[in-house]
Design a protein around this motif. Sequence first.
Motif, PDB file in Angstrom:
ATOM      1  N   UNK A 143      40.008 -23.410  67.546  1.00 43.83           N
ATOM      2  CA  UNK A 143      40.199 -22.611  66.220  1.00 43.83           C
ATOM      3  C   UNK A 143      40.287 -23.379  65.160  1.00 43.83           C
ATOM      4  N   UNK A 144      40.133 -23.032  63.842  1.00 46.36           N
ATOM      5  CA  UNK A 144      40.289 -23.830  62.672  1.00 46.36           C
ATOM      6  C   UNK A 144      40.175 -22.853  61.391  1.00 46.36           C
ATOM      7  N   UNK A 145      40.054 -23.605  60.395  1.00 47.80           N
ATOM      8  CA  UNK A 145      39.749 -22.701  59.142  1.00 47.80           C
ATOM      9  C   UNK A 145      38.670 -23.449  58.031  1.00 47.80           C
ATOM     10  N   UNK A 146      38.489 -22.818  56.998  1.00 49.62           N
ATOM     11  CA  UNK A 146      37.680 -23.369  56.041  1.00 49.62           C
ATOM     12  C   UNK A 146      38.264 -23.114  54.635  1.00 49.62           C
ATOM     13  N   UNK A 147      37.981 -24.220  53.865  1.00 49.35           N
ATOM     14  CA  UNK A 147      38.445 -23.984  52.404  1.00 49.35           C
ATOM     15  C   UNK A 147      40.019 -23.711  52.282  1.00 49.35           C
ATOM     16  N   UNK A 148      40.792 -24.200  53.109  1.00 52.95           N
ATOM     17  CA  UNK A 148      42.343 -23.889  53.134  1.00 52.95           C
ATOM     18  C   UNK A 148      43.103 -25.199  52.490  1.00 52.95           C
ATOM     19  N   UNK A 149      44.206 -24.763  51.721  1.00 49.66           N
ATOM     20  CA  UNK A 149      44.954 -25.953  51.499  1.00 49.66           C
ATOM     21  C   UNK A 149      46.238 -26.399  52.708  1.00 49.66           C
ATOM     22  N   UNK A 150      46.753 -27.328  52.501  1.00 49.36           N
ATOM     23  CA  UNK A 150      47.660 -27.685  53.416  1.00 49.36           C
ATOM     24  C   UNK A 150      48.778 -26.424  53.757  1.00 49.36           C
ATOM     25  N   UNK A 151      49.386 -25.934  52.798  1.00 51.34           N
ATOM     26  CA  UNK A 151      50.200 -24.755  53.221  1.00 51.34           C
ATOM     27  C   UNK A 151      49.831 -23.668  53.622  1.00 51.34           C
ATOM     28  N   UNK A 152      48.490 -23.379  53.301  1.00 48.80           N
ATOM     29  CA  UNK A 152      47.819 -22.094  53.934  1.00 48.80           C
ATOM     30  C   UNK A 152      47.703 -22.447  55.483  1.00 48.80           C
ATOM     31  N   UNK A 153      47.425 -23.738  55.655  1.00 52.92           N
ATOM     32  CA  UNK A 153      47.371 -23.900  57.080  1.00 52.92           C
ATOM     33  C   UNK A 153      48.709 -23.930  57.929  1.00 52.92           C
TER      34      UNK A 153
END
Length: 304
Positions: A143-153
């Motif tokens: 799993x991962x993310x797209x277009x997120x900043x560090x605190x969102x991650x």
Amino acid sequence: MKNIKIANRLEASEIALGCMRITGLKGTDEVRELVDTAMDQGINFFDHADIYGNGESEHIFGEAIKGIPREKMIVQTKCGIRPGLCYDFSKEHILESVDKSLKRLNMDYVDILLLHRPDTLMEPEEVAEAFDILEKEGKVRYFGVSNQNSMQMELLQHYCSQKLIINQLQFSVAHCDIIDSGLNVNVHNDAGCVRDGSILEYCRLKEVTIQAWSPFLYGFFEGVFIGSEKFPELNKMLDELAEKYHVTNSAIAIAWILRHPAGIQAILGSTKKQRIAEICKASEIKLTREEWYALYMAAGKKLP
């Protein structure tokens, strides 16, 4: 083609093929020829999203790759955007989206699922439940993310038992805020503004692979910088280095991305077989430190 280790888990080509535009090709035969060309160049990573072609990109890809052993491909898709309506990271939407993607792709599982753009109404506990179900059922491996900043991650990771291994970000020599802010620390200028929560450094610390989407664009979908009269110095230098390394200027633009020690994976969105083959030569090039910085400054950047 050189490979990278994604989060020390997946052996992936450092250049991937983005499949957003494959619906513009003439049927499954042309899509298969494109996939075969990519794989002949060493590409084993294919990037999708449920919204690409309103789902048709996944469908035509699934039809085109019949006969290719599944284990020879790393297939990634994304969910979370309901076009023109909202972003949706609800448990129900994630599970439904993955099931629909798998049906279109004609696959039992995808290797990676990314959450596509941040949903400010996200309830991370729901996302974690969805991830647990998808992993347990064998429908998603990573799993991962797209277009997120560090605190969102960091917020999402706090609730998820699975490690987030990818963050897909727009990145090119002419669109590299994540580089600008790091070079302009303690300098009062626009370039020093940290807009993304030091996401480059965060991902390196957390062993998260950054994927560069739209590697030939500047701004936010404003246009291609290669050949643009807005970037005369950059194009001059791209052409000079292309001649030096006996490749195309597009290959040099990708080599600039690959040169960074963060191990960034570049995603190509081209549907032209020859162009894919030409750009893949970037994997054979390692720009010098001086060349990398010269291209950066030729794009209009200044070192403090």
